[in-house]
Design an enzyme around this catalytic site. Structure first.
Site, PDB file in Angstrom:
ATOM      1  N   PHE A 119      -1.252 -12.223  -9.264  1.00 26.48           N
ATOM      2  CA  PHE A 119      -1.967 -11.347 -10.215  1.00 26.48           C
ATOM      3  C   PHE A 119      -1.512  -9.918  -9.938  1.00 26.48           C
ATOM      4  O   PHE A 119      -1.741  -9.382  -8.854  1.00 26.48           O
ATOM      5  CB  PHE A 119      -3.462 -11.525  -9.939  1.00 26.48           C
ATOM      6  N   LEU A 121      -1.927  -6.265 -10.775  1.00 28.56           N
ATOM      7  CA  LEU A 121      -2.657  -5.161 -11.412  1.00 28.56           C
ATOM      8  C   LEU A 121      -2.348  -3.845 -10.688  1.00 28.56           C
ATOM      9  O   LEU A 121      -2.000  -2.845 -11.310  1.00 28.56           O
ATOM     10  CB  LEU A 121      -4.167  -5.451 -11.372  1.00 28.56           C
ATOM     11  N   ALA A 126      -2.022   3.555  -8.850  1.00 28.21           N
ATOM     12  CA  ALA A 126      -3.204   3.054  -9.570  1.00 28.21           C
ATOM     13  C   ALA A 126      -3.799   1.885  -8.805  1.00 28.21           C
ATOM     14  O   ALA A 126      -3.321   0.748  -8.917  1.00 28.21           O
ATOM     15  CB  ALA A 126      -2.819   2.623 -10.988  1.00 28.21           C
ATOM     16  N   GLY A 127      -4.807   2.173  -7.975  1.00 25.97           N
ATOM     17  CA  GLY A 127      -5.481   1.131  -7.203  1.00 25.97           C
ATOM     18  C   GLY A 127      -6.893   0.949  -7.699  1.00 25.97           C
ATOM     19  O   GLY A 127      -7.162   0.152  -8.601  1.00 25.97           O
ATOM     20  N   ARG A 260     -17.910 -20.107  29.353  1.00 25.96           N
ATOM     21  CA  ARG A 260     -17.470 -18.952  30.159  1.00 25.96           C
ATOM     22  C   ARG A 260     -18.576 -18.529  31.121  1.00 25.96           C
ATOM     23  O   ARG A 260     -19.699 -18.230  30.693  1.00 25.96           O
ATOM     24  CB  ARG A 260     -17.112 -17.801  29.219  1.00 25.96           C
ATOM     25  N   GLN A 338     -16.099  -9.321  20.893  1.00 22.80           N
ATOM     26  CA  GLN A 338     -16.857  -8.778  22.026  1.00 22.80           C
ATOM     27  C   GLN A 338     -17.301  -9.900  22.973  1.00 22.80           C
ATOM     28  O   GLN A 338     -17.185  -9.775  24.199  1.00 22.80           O
ATOM     29  CB  GLN A 338     -18.079  -8.016  21.492  1.00 22.80           C
ATOM     30  N   GLY A 342     -11.901  -9.744  26.993  1.00 22.92           N
ATOM     31  CA  GLY A 342     -10.461  -9.435  26.924  1.00 22.92           C
ATOM     32  C   GLY A 342      -9.697 -10.457  26.109  1.00 22.92           C
ATOM     33  O   GLY A 342      -8.753 -10.118  25.387  1.00 22.92           O
ATOM     34  N   GLU A 365      -9.647  -6.520  -4.197  1.00 22.43           N
ATOM     35  CA  GLU A 365     -10.603  -6.999  -5.224  1.00 22.43           C
ATOM     36  C   GLU A 365     -11.790  -6.051  -5.384  1.00 22.43           C
ATOM     37  O   GLU A 365     -12.906  -6.488  -5.679  1.00 22.43           O
ATOM     38  CB  GLU A 365     -11.114  -8.400  -4.871  1.00 22.43           C
ATOM     39  N   GLU A 369     -16.479   0.978  -1.616  1.00 24.22           N
ATOM     40  CA  GLU A 369     -17.016   2.133  -2.359  1.00 24.22           C
ATOM     41  C   GLU A 369     -17.139   1.810  -3.849  1.00 24.22           C
ATOM     42  O   GLU A 369     -18.163   2.095  -4.477  1.00 24.22           O
ATOM     43  CB  GLU A 369     -16.106   3.365  -2.158  1.00 24.22           C
TER      44      GLU A 369
HETATM   45  C1  LIG Z   1      -3.369  -7.445   1.538  1.00 30.01           C
HETATM   46  C2  LIG Z   1      -3.659  -6.947   0.155  1.00 30.01           C
HETATM   47  C3  LIG Z   1      -3.540  -7.831  -0.915  1.00 30.01           C
HETATM   48  C4  LIG Z   1      -3.761  -7.384  -2.213  1.00 30.01           C
HETATM   49  N1  LIG Z   1      -3.581  -8.243  -3.274  1.00 30.01           N
HETATM   50  C5  LIG Z   1      -3.638  -7.766  -4.542  1.00 30.01           C
HETATM   51  C6  LIG Z   1      -3.290  -8.611  -5.648  1.00 30.01           C
HETATM   52  O1  LIG Z   1      -3.021  -9.806  -5.488  1.00 30.01           O
HETATM   53  N2  LIG Z   1      -3.260  -8.058  -6.889  1.00 30.01           N
HETATM   54  C7  LIG Z   1      -3.544  -6.745  -7.119  1.00 30.01           C
HETATM   55  O2  LIG Z   1      -3.475  -6.310  -8.264  1.00 30.01           O
HETATM   56  N3  LIG Z   1      -3.896  -5.917  -6.090  1.00 30.01           N
HETATM   57  C8  LIG Z   1      -3.935  -6.402  -4.810  1.00 30.01           C
HETATM   58  N4  LIG Z   1      -4.237  -5.574  -3.758  1.00 30.01           N
HETATM   59  C9  LIG Z   1      -4.525  -4.160  -4.022  1.00 30.01           C
HETATM   60  C10 LIG Z   1      -5.990  -3.804  -3.820  1.00 30.01           C
HETATM   61  O3  LIG Z   1      -6.777  -4.360  -4.826  1.00 30.01           O
HETATM   62  C11 LIG Z   1      -6.074  -2.265  -3.744  1.00 30.01           C
HETATM   63  O4  LIG Z   1      -5.511  -1.889  -2.502  1.00 30.01           O
HETATM   64  C12 LIG Z   1      -7.501  -1.754  -3.874  1.00 30.01           C
HETATM   65  O5  LIG Z   1      -7.988  -1.949  -5.171  1.00 30.01           O
HETATM   66  C13 LIG Z   1      -7.619  -0.260  -3.525  1.00 30.01           C
HETATM   67  O6  LIG Z   1      -6.650   0.478  -4.176  1.00 30.01           O
HETATM   68  P1  LIG Z   1      -5.753   1.516  -3.340  1.00 30.01           P
HETATM   69  O7  LIG Z   1      -5.196   0.784  -2.181  1.00 30.01           O
HETATM   70  O8  LIG Z   1      -4.810   2.147  -4.268  1.00 30.01           O
HETATM   71  O9  LIG Z   1      -6.774   2.557  -2.782  1.00 30.01           O
HETATM   72  P2  LIG Z   1      -7.312   3.868  -3.559  1.00 30.01           P
HETATM   73  O10 LIG Z   1      -7.748   3.497  -4.918  1.00 30.01           O
HETATM   74  O11 LIG Z   1      -6.298   4.952  -3.413  1.00 30.01           O
HETATM   75  O12 LIG Z   1      -8.597   4.235  -2.700  1.00 30.01           O
HETATM   76  C14 LIG Z   1      -8.514   4.909  -1.451  1.00 30.01           C
HETATM   77  C15 LIG Z   1      -9.946   5.179  -0.977  1.00 30.01           C
HETATM   78  O13 LIG Z   1     -10.609   6.017  -1.926  1.00 30.01           O
HETATM   79  C16 LIG Z   1     -11.807   5.394  -2.355  1.00 30.01           C
HETATM   80  N5  LIG Z   1     -12.059   5.704  -3.756  1.00 30.01           N
HETATM   81  C17 LIG Z   1     -11.210   5.638  -4.811  1.00 30.01           C
HETATM   82  N6  LIG Z   1     -11.827   6.014  -5.942  1.00 30.01           N
HETATM   83  C18 LIG Z   1     -13.109   6.299  -5.608  1.00 30.01           C
HETATM   84  C19 LIG Z   1     -14.266   6.722  -6.324  1.00 30.01           C
HETATM   85  N7  LIG Z   1     -14.243   6.912  -7.641  1.00 30.01           N
HETATM   86  N8  LIG Z   1     -15.396   6.926  -5.638  1.00 30.01           N
HETATM   87  C20 LIG Z   1     -15.469   6.714  -4.289  1.00 30.01           C
HETATM   88  N9  LIG Z   1     -14.421   6.311  -3.560  1.00 30.01           N
HETATM   89  C21 LIG Z   1     -13.254   6.107  -4.211  1.00 30.01           C
HETATM   90  C22 LIG Z   1     -11.550   3.906  -2.174  1.00 30.01           C
HETATM   91  O14 LIG Z   1     -12.765   3.157  -2.105  1.00 30.01           O
HETATM   92  C23 LIG Z   1     -10.777   3.906  -0.883  1.00 30.01           C
HETATM   93  O15 LIG Z   1     -11.669   3.997   0.201  1.00 30.01           O
HETATM   94  C24 LIG Z   1      -4.099  -6.023  -2.445  1.00 30.01           C
HETATM   95  C25 LIG Z   1      -4.269  -5.162  -1.359  1.00 30.01           C
HETATM   96  C26 LIG Z   1      -4.051  -5.609  -0.074  1.00 30.01           C
HETATM   97  C27 LIG Z   1      -4.212  -4.642   1.067  1.00 30.01           C
END
Ligand SMILES: Cc1cc2nc3c(=O)[nH]c(=O)nc-3n(C[C@H](O)[C@H](O)[C@H](O)COP(=O)(O)OP(=O)(O)OC[C@H]3O[C@@H](n4cnc5c(N)ncnc54)[C@H](O)[C@@H]3O)c2cc1C
Length: 388
Positions: A119, A121, A126-127, A260, A338, A342, A365, A369
């Site tokens: 998937f 996205l 753009a996270g 233990r 914990q 060790g 997912e 936050e």
């Molecule tokens: C191992 C792994 C597998 C993944 N698999 C998938 C996948 O299969 N498909 C896919 O599409 N994505 C996947 N992801 C991506 C994942 O969904 C994103 O990393 C996640 O949505 C956060 O986006 P970002 O990393 O860009 O963080 P950012 O969006 O940059 O956020 C950084 C920080 O800012 C905070 N933040 C951002 N906006 C706000 C707000 N409005 N208010 C308060 N806090 C905020 C966030 O909570 C976070 O703490 C995966 C990620 C990882 C690490």
């Protein structure tokens, strides 16, 4: 789990877990991708658990599937993440929004392990806010042309098929079924990870990649709704997997605390160790309740798709279950480390591996936050959506 089909599915899951465990442990300590997950999941017919039987799956309802994912979660978040990527967020949107022809073309092959799903996205820029995505599409006769990069995608390096989201000239997002063996597709594994060394995480780039018009998923412009709808399934899968992590931590600490010895008695006789065990058990107890309540809500909503109230209830409960379960699992794994002292800090033991792996459940997912904001907005009303 009362019906013969449900019982058979769970016994297949347990047989899969038993056969997988020594292989997964070896791969983990050797820090390499576990290439036996797919063959074993295929052998035990677990590659499409909630997909209807007529499309090659096992026809599991959400509650049964959540139970299966909890059992799989005991083997590690990396193993469970494969199933989330392949089924909960990979096959699910095709099953839910795909045409009959798309379902027949993709889902039976996925059930046989001939197609692997992901998937796509998230992008580098753009996270948490997918609306900021930069991947674009434009219509060119009988196909769409896609350009852009997707980042941090579970299964990206092993997938044959990725449900991919891109923005059109109107700014609206659409969803496409992208086959990874076509020209214009390039991928790279992301290996500098703090956990899940046995699972695949990658990125991919589409350069003038041609998607046949037949591979548009759902209606054009409906991509955001498909993405958000899919995340309900994905969040439940994460929550269920976290329940499995807590269950496994509990099994490990109960046994270790009896064996233990320190200060002349088993460490389980020290009251401060008992406090950790009680806290882990309370996490298990509460997480089980929220996971199955959310799964039941999703089943209820799926039985009555036009009912908007059931749908928003299912969405909210999935978000709540994911937020709760991932934090509970993180704390349970930390307390287990914990108790192991060790040895707990070593990845030769299960608690240390769970701690490293389960941390990501508070990020993917929907971060902690974002889920908190979603839950608050559900109570306060749409006008209070903080990320608008
Ligand atoms: C191992 C792994 C597998 C993944 N698999 C998938 C996948 O299969 N498909 C896919 O599409 N994505 C996947 N992801 C991506 C994942 O969904 C994103 O990393 C996640 O949505 C956060 O986006 P970002 O990393 O860009 O963080 P950012 O969006 O940059 O956020 C950084 C920080 O800012 C905070 N933040 C951002 N906006 C706000 C707000 N409005 N208010 C308060 N806090 C905020 C966030 O909570 C976070 O703490 C995966 C990620 C990882 C690490």
């Amino acid at each position: 789990m009362n019906t013969p089909d449900q019982k058979k599915l769970l016994s297949d899951v347990d047989a899969f877990c038993e056969e997988l465990r020594p292989i997964e442990e070896l791969c983990y300590v050797e820090h390499r991708y576990n290439d036996q997950v797919i063959p074993l999941a295929t052998k035990y017919k677990l590659m499409a658990m909630p997909v209807p039987v007529e499309l090659g799956g096992r026809g599991a309802d959400t509650v049964t599937y959540a139970c299966a994912l909890a059992h799989i979660g005991r083997e590690g978040t990396g193993v469970r993440t494969f199933f989330s990527g392949h089924t909960s967020i990979g096959q699910y949107p095709i099953l839910t929004w795909g045409s009959e022809e798309q379902k027949r073309r993709y889902l039976p092959a996925g059930a046989k392990g001939e197609k692997i799903f992901a998937f796509g996205l998230t992008e580098p820029e753009a996270g948490s806010n997918p609306l900021e995505m930069q991947m674009t599409y434009e219509r060119k006769g009988d196909h769409f042309l896609l350009n852009g990069v997707k980042y941090l995608i579970s299964n990206a390096g092993i997938a044959t098929t990725i449900v991919t989201f891109a923005k059109g000239s109107t700014g609206r997002m659409s969803a496409f079924i992208v086959d990874t063996d076509q020209p214009g597709f390039a991928k790279e594994d992301l290996t500098a990870k703090m956990g899940m060394p046995t699972a695949n995480t990658g990125m991919f780039e589409l350069t003038n990649y041609q998607v046949p018009a037949d591979n548009l998923l759902g209606e054009e412009g409906n991509g955001f709704r498909i993405a958000m709808g899919t995340l309900v399934s994905g969040r439940l899968s994460v929550a269920a997997g976290c329940l499995g992590v807590i269950e496994d931590c509990l099994t490990e600490v109960v046994s270790y605390a009896k064996e233990r010895q320190q200060h002349g008695k088993p460490i389980g006789k020290h009251q401060l160790v008992q406090e950790h065990i009680a806290a882990i058990e309370m996490h298990r107890f509460a997480t089980e309740a929220v996971v199955f309540r959310a799964a039941e809500a999703k089943d209820a909503s799926q039985r009555e798709p036009p009912n908007a109230e059931l749908k928003s209830q299912a969405e909210l409960l999935a978000a709540q279950a994911k937020l709760f379960a991932s934090n509970a699992a993180w704390d349970a794994a930390d307390r287990s480390v914990q108790i192991f002292g060790g040895r707990g800090w070593s990845t030769l033991y299960r608690p240390g591996r769970h701690l490293q792996d389960v941390r990501v459940c508070r990020i993917y997912e929907g971060t902690d936050e974002i889920l908190k904001l979603k839950i608050a907005a559900a109570l306060l009303g749409k006008d209070f959506e903080a990320y608008k």
